[in-house]
Design a protein around this motif. Structure first.
Motif, PDB file in Angstrom:
ATOM      1  N   TYR A 285       0.846  -1.194   0.000  1.00  0.00           N
ATOM      2  CA  TYR A 285       0.000   0.000   0.000  1.00  0.00           C
ATOM      3  C   TYR A 285       0.884   1.247   0.000  1.00  0.00           C
ATOM      4  CZ  TYR A 285      -3.020  -3.791   1.427  1.00  0.00           C
ATOM      5  OH  TYR A 285      -3.675  -4.997   1.473  1.00  0.00           O
ATOM      6  N   PRO A 286       1.602   1.515  -1.127  1.00  0.00           N
ATOM      7  CA  PRO A 286       2.541   2.642  -1.177  1.00  0.00           C
ATOM      8  C   PRO A 286       1.843   3.972  -0.970  1.00  0.00           C
ATOM      9  CG  PRO A 286       2.124   1.778  -3.375  1.00  0.00           C
ATOM     10  CD  PRO A 286       1.496   0.815  -2.408  1.00  0.00           C
ATOM     11  N   SER A 287       2.368   4.750  -0.028  1.00  0.00           N
ATOM     12  CA  SER A 287       1.769   6.054   0.312  1.00  0.00           C
ATOM     13  C   SER A 287       0.299   5.919   0.673  1.00  0.00           C
ATOM     14  CB  SER A 287       1.950   7.055  -0.838  1.00  0.00           C
ATOM     15  OG  SER A 287       3.322   7.298  -1.068  1.00  0.00           O
ATOM     16  N   GLY A 288      -0.091   4.733   1.166  1.00  0.00           N
ATOM     17  CA  GLY A 288      -1.476   4.497   1.562  1.00  0.00           C
ATOM     18  C   GLY A 288      -2.416   4.251   0.389  1.00  0.00           C
ATOM     19  N   VAL A 289      -1.886   4.196  -0.847  1.00  0.00           N
ATOM     20  CA  VAL A 289      -2.726   4.033  -2.037  1.00  0.00           C
ATOM     21  C   VAL A 289      -3.190   2.581  -2.143  1.00  0.00           C
ATOM     22  CG1 VAL A 289      -2.792   4.145  -4.556  1.00  0.00           C
ATOM     23  CG2 VAL A 289      -1.559   5.896  -3.259  1.00  0.00           C
ATOM     24  N   TRP A 290      -4.483   2.405  -2.416  1.00  0.00           N
ATOM     25  CA  TRP A 290      -5.032   1.094  -2.701  1.00  0.00           C
ATOM     26  C   TRP A 290      -6.385   1.285  -3.370  1.00  0.00           C
ATOM     27  CZ3 TRP A 290      -7.941  -1.839   1.679  1.00  0.00           C
ATOM     28  CH2 TRP A 290      -8.623  -0.938   2.508  1.00  0.00           C
ATOM     29  N   ASP A 291      -6.937   0.226  -3.890  1.00  0.00           N
ATOM     30  CA  ASP A 291      -8.292   0.268  -4.431  1.00  0.00           C
ATOM     31  C   ASP A 291      -9.233   0.016  -3.262  1.00  0.00           C
ATOM     32  OD1 ASP A 291     -10.733  -0.111  -5.613  1.00  0.00           O
ATOM     33  OD2 ASP A 291     -10.100  -1.679  -6.996  1.00  0.00           O
ATOM     34  N   GLN A 292      -9.673   1.100  -2.621  1.00  0.00           N
ATOM     35  CA  GLN A 292     -10.464   0.945  -1.406  1.00  0.00           C
ATOM     36  C   GLN A 292     -11.887   0.485  -1.679  1.00  0.00           C
ATOM     37  OE1 GLN A 292     -11.095   4.740   0.693  1.00  0.00           O
ATOM     38  NE2 GLN A 292     -10.226   5.754  -1.099  1.00  0.00           N
ATOM     39  N   VAL A 293     -12.337   0.561  -2.928  1.00  0.00           N
ATOM     40  CA  VAL A 293     -13.647   0.024  -3.274  1.00  0.00           C
ATOM     41  C   VAL A 293     -13.605  -1.495  -3.299  1.00  0.00           C
ATOM     42  CG1 VAL A 293     -15.406  -0.136  -5.070  1.00  0.00           C
ATOM     43  CG2 VAL A 293     -14.382   2.081  -4.516  1.00  0.00           C
ATOM     44  N   ASN A 294     -12.573  -2.050  -3.929  1.00  0.00           N
ATOM     45  CA  ASN A 294     -12.434  -3.506  -4.037  1.00  0.00           C
ATOM     46  C   ASN A 294     -11.476  -4.096  -3.008  1.00  0.00           C
ATOM     47  OD1 ASN A 294     -14.071  -4.047  -6.530  1.00  0.00           O
ATOM     48  ND2 ASN A 294     -12.609  -2.588  -7.393  1.00  0.00           N
ATOM     49  N   LEU A 295     -10.841  -3.215  -2.202  1.00  0.00           N
ATOM     50  CA  LEU A 295      -9.890  -3.625  -1.159  1.00  0.00           C
ATOM     51  C   LEU A 295      -8.669  -4.327  -1.747  1.00  0.00           C
ATOM     52  CD1 LEU A 295     -12.392  -5.004   1.545  1.00  0.00           C
ATOM     53  CD2 LEU A 295     -11.637  -2.646   1.154  1.00  0.00           C
ATOM     54  N   MET A 296      -8.177  -3.830  -2.869  1.00  0.00           N
ATOM     55  CA  MET A 296      -7.045  -4.441  -3.544  1.00  0.00           C
ATOM     56  C   MET A 296      -5.756  -3.665  -3.276  1.00  0.00           C
ATOM     57  SD  MET A 296      -7.885  -7.220  -5.282  1.00  0.00           S
ATOM     58  CE  MET A 296      -8.704  -7.591  -3.713  1.00  0.00           C
ATOM     59  N   PRO A 297      -4.656  -4.373  -2.994  1.00  0.00           N
ATOM     60  CA  PRO A 297      -3.357  -3.721  -2.841  1.00  0.00           C
ATOM     61  C   PRO A 297      -2.765  -3.352  -4.200  1.00  0.00           C
ATOM     62  CG  PRO A 297      -3.084  -6.082  -2.679  1.00  0.00           C
ATOM     63  CD  PRO A 297      -4.568  -5.826  -2.813  1.00  0.00           C
ATOM     64  N   ILE A 298      -1.578  -2.768  -4.165  1.00  0.00           N
ATOM     65  CA  ILE A 298      -0.874  -2.326  -5.366  1.00  0.00           C
ATOM     66  C   ILE A 298       0.318  -3.255  -5.624  1.00  0.00           C
ATOM     67  CG2 ILE A 298       0.303  -0.403  -6.490  1.00  0.00           C
ATOM     68  CD1 ILE A 298      -2.673   0.090  -5.796  1.00  0.00           C
ATOM     69  N   LEU A 299       0.458  -3.728  -6.860  1.00  0.00           N
ATOM     70  CA  LEU A 299       1.583  -4.570  -7.245  1.00  0.00           C
ATOM     71  C   LEU A 299       2.612  -3.713  -7.975  1.00  0.00           C
ATOM     72  CD1 LEU A 299      -1.215  -6.382  -7.595  1.00  0.00           C
ATOM     73  CD2 LEU A 299       0.437  -8.121  -8.291  1.00  0.00           C
ATOM     74  N   ARG A 300       3.889  -3.905  -7.616  1.00  0.00           N
ATOM     75  CA  ARG A 300       4.964  -3.127  -8.246  1.00  0.00           C
ATOM     76  C   ARG A 300       6.102  -4.058  -8.647  1.00  0.00           C
ATOM     77  NH1 ARG A 300       5.408   2.846  -5.953  1.00  0.00           N
ATOM     78  NH2 ARG A 300       5.317   3.137  -8.190  1.00  0.00           N
ATOM     79  N   ARG A 301       6.825  -3.640  -9.693  1.00  0.00           N
ATOM     80  CA  ARG A 301       7.940  -4.426 -10.200  1.00  0.00           C
ATOM     81  C   ARG A 301       9.271  -3.724  -9.939  1.00  0.00           C
ATOM     82  NH1 ARG A 301       6.972  -8.507 -13.965  1.00  0.00           N
ATOM     83  NH2 ARG A 301       4.810  -8.688 -14.667  1.00  0.00           N
ATOM     84  N   GLY A 302      10.335  -4.509 -10.005  1.00  0.00           N
ATOM     85  CA  GLY A 302      11.679  -3.965  -9.915  1.00  0.00           C
ATOM     86  C   GLY A 302      12.673  -5.064 -10.232  1.00  0.00           C
ATOM     87  N   THR A 303      13.915  -4.827  -9.873  1.00  0.00           N
ATOM     88  CA  THR A 303      14.952  -5.839 -10.043  1.00  0.00           C
ATOM     89  C   THR A 303      15.807  -5.888  -8.790  1.00  0.00           C
ATOM     90  OG1 THR A 303      16.569  -4.299 -10.997  1.00  0.00           O
ATOM     91  CG2 THR A 303      15.073  -5.420 -12.534  1.00  0.00           C
ATOM     92  N   THR A 304      16.526  -6.980  -8.640  1.00  0.00           N
ATOM     93  CA  THR A 304      17.528  -7.015  -7.576  1.00  0.00           C
ATOM     94  C   THR A 304      18.594  -5.974  -7.897  1.00  0.00           C
ATOM     95  OG1 THR A 304      18.691  -8.782  -8.740  1.00  0.00           O
ATOM     96  CG2 THR A 304      17.159  -9.438  -7.000  1.00  0.00           C
ATOM     97  N   ALA A 305      19.128  -5.347  -6.852  1.00  0.00           N
ATOM     98  CA  ALA A 305      20.181  -4.349  -7.028  1.00  0.00           C
ATOM     99  C   ALA A 305      21.502  -4.826  -6.447  1.00  0.00           C
ATOM    100  CB  ALA A 305      19.771  -3.029  -6.380  1.00  0.00           C
ATOM    101  N   THR A 306      21.447  -5.855  -5.596  1.00  0.00           N
ATOM    102  CA  THR A 306      22.648  -6.534  -5.121  1.00  0.00           C
ATOM    103  C   THR A 306      22.388  -8.035  -5.229  1.00  0.00           C
ATOM    104  OG1 THR A 306      21.885  -6.565  -2.808  1.00  0.00           O
ATOM    105  CG2 THR A 306      23.245  -4.691  -3.492  1.00  0.00           C
ATOM    106  N   PRO A 307      23.433  -8.852  -5.366  1.00  0.00           N
ATOM    107  CA  PRO A 307      23.225 -10.299  -5.489  1.00  0.00           C
ATOM    108  C   PRO A 307      22.578 -10.875  -4.227  1.00  0.00           C
ATOM    109  CG  PRO A 307      25.465  -9.680  -6.137  1.00  0.00           C
ATOM    110  CD  PRO A 307      24.857  -8.476  -5.483  1.00  0.00           C
ATOM    111  N   ILE A 308      21.473 -11.584  -4.404  1.00  0.00           N
ATOM    112  CA  ILE A 308      20.773 -12.148  -3.259  1.00  0.00           C
ATOM    113  C   ILE A 308      21.628 -13.200  -2.560  1.00  0.00           C
ATOM    114  CG2 ILE A 308      18.681 -13.349  -2.486  1.00  0.00           C
ATOM    115  CD1 ILE A 308      17.200 -12.195  -4.760  1.00  0.00           C
ATOM    116  N   ALA A 309      22.506 -13.847  -3.295  1.00  0.00           N
ATOM    117  CA  ALA A 309      23.340 -14.892  -2.702  1.00  0.00           C
ATOM    118  C   ALA A 309      24.318 -14.329  -1.668  1.00  0.00           C
ATOM    119  CB  ALA A 309      24.108 -15.641  -3.781  1.00  0.00           C
ATOM    120  N   LEU A 310      24.581 -13.022  -1.720  1.00  0.00           N
ATOM    121  CA  LEU A 310      25.483 -12.386  -0.763  1.00  0.00           C
ATOM    122  C   LEU A 310      24.690 -11.727   0.361  1.00  0.00           C
ATOM    123  CD1 LEU A 310      28.031 -10.685  -3.210  1.00  0.00           C
ATOM    124  CD2 LEU A 310      28.151 -12.960  -2.156  1.00  0.00           C
ATOM    125  N   GLU A 311      25.369 -11.471   1.467  1.00  0.00           N
ATOM    126  CA  GLU A 311      24.755 -10.776   2.604  1.00  0.00           C
ATOM    127  C   GLU A 311      25.118  -9.296   2.505  1.00  0.00           C
ATOM    128  OE1 GLU A 311      22.810 -12.589   4.106  1.00  0.00           O
ATOM    129  OE2 GLU A 311      23.580 -14.626   3.999  1.00  0.00           O
TER     130      GLU A 311
END
Length: 276
Positions: free
Chosen positions: A147-173
């Motif tokens: 719910y970024p910045s509190g935004v959602w579909d409050q009529v249907n009660l749906m959250p927001i889906l967002r995309r991105g990419t890894t920025a550091t290798p997940i295999a590392l800590e």
């Protein structure tokens, strides 16, 4: 809309958290539901960030209601929790920004009011394991729900889906902690969002599974530029008031790895007598 895919089910995995803080300000954030097998039994927990439940005067969890096994789109049920901050089990390490609460007692409370809750869980077995981590590339597609910045579909009660990419290798800590970075637009309210890897056909073959998604972790912080050449990670606030004026978000989110969540659930179950 039929709930006939993994991603559609994930729309009902997240729970909106609405809070009133001790200073009187209102906030919102994200939680999600994880199921975990332990000692031949299955347990279900709501997972969020510690900083979303600290210093909260009042808090409620917003669910979609269910009838005859199907979601009632837009039919809201808010489960208010007394003494909200103390209802959560916090990670014993105060530097790990995690909090959990068992779902079943809350669901019983809703049932006692004649309400059935519609939700889908993330099976902890979808979490990245050591073998899968070795097969991941340094750049993988991710998506997260909340719910970024509190935004959602409050009529249907749906959250927001967002995309991105890894920025550091997940295999590392990252910085020596069980965390990694994502290149994605993370805003107040995104805190507590579950993060998934949308992995390739090659990876799917190596894992011998038909699932298209792997559970990677939980959003905990966003990087800000406070001044030239000075970047700092700040827990994603529940509202905009906590953001320092003049700070600039640079679209780098910090994610706690899924294994840390599983470890916390196991700590809880062991502490409260659910032994192997």
């Amino acid at each position: 809309m039929e709930i006939n895919s993994i991603t559609k089910k994930l729309l009902f995995n997240t729970i909106r958290i609405d809070t009133v803080l001790n200073d009187g300000s209102e906030g919102s954030g994200t939680a999600f539901i994880v199921s975990h097998n332990h000692a031949n039994s299955s347990y279900t927990f709501i997972v969020t960030n510690r900083h979303l439940v600290d210093d909260v005067q009042r808090g409620g969890l917003v669910f979609t209601q269910k009838r005859s096994g199907l979601p009632l789109f837009g039919k809201r049920f808010q489960l208010n929790i007394d003494d909200f901050s103390h209802a959560w089990y916090l990670h014993p390490d105060p530097d790990i920004d995690l909090a959990i609460i068992p779902l079943r007692p809350l669901e019983r409370a809703a049932n006692d009011q004649g309400v059935e809750l519609y939700y889908h869980t993330i099976d902890s077995r979808l979490a990245l394991d050591a073998m899968t981590l070795r097969t991941l590339d340094v750049l993988e597609e991710v998506f997260f729900i909340g719910y970024p910045s509190g935004v959602w579909d409050q009529v249907n009660l749906m959250p927001i889906l967002r995309r991105g990419t890894t920025a550091t290798p997940i295999a590392l800590e990252f910085e020596g902690r069980q965390e990694f970075l994502i290149d994605a637009a993370v805003f107040p309210g995104s805190s507590g969002s579950p993060v998934f890897i949308n992995y390739s056909d090659t990876l799917r073959l190596t894992r011998h599974t038909n699932n298209k998604l792997l559970f990677a972790g939980i959003v905990t912080a966003v990087f800000f530029r406070e001044e030239a050449n000075h970047l700092i990670p700040i827990p994603v606030p529940a509202n905009n008031h906590s953001i320092v004026m003049g700070s600039e978000m640079i679209d780098l989110g910090l994610v706690i790895k899924a294994q840390v969540i599983i470890d916390l659930i196991n700590i809880y179950l062991s502490e409260y007598g659910f032994q192997n």
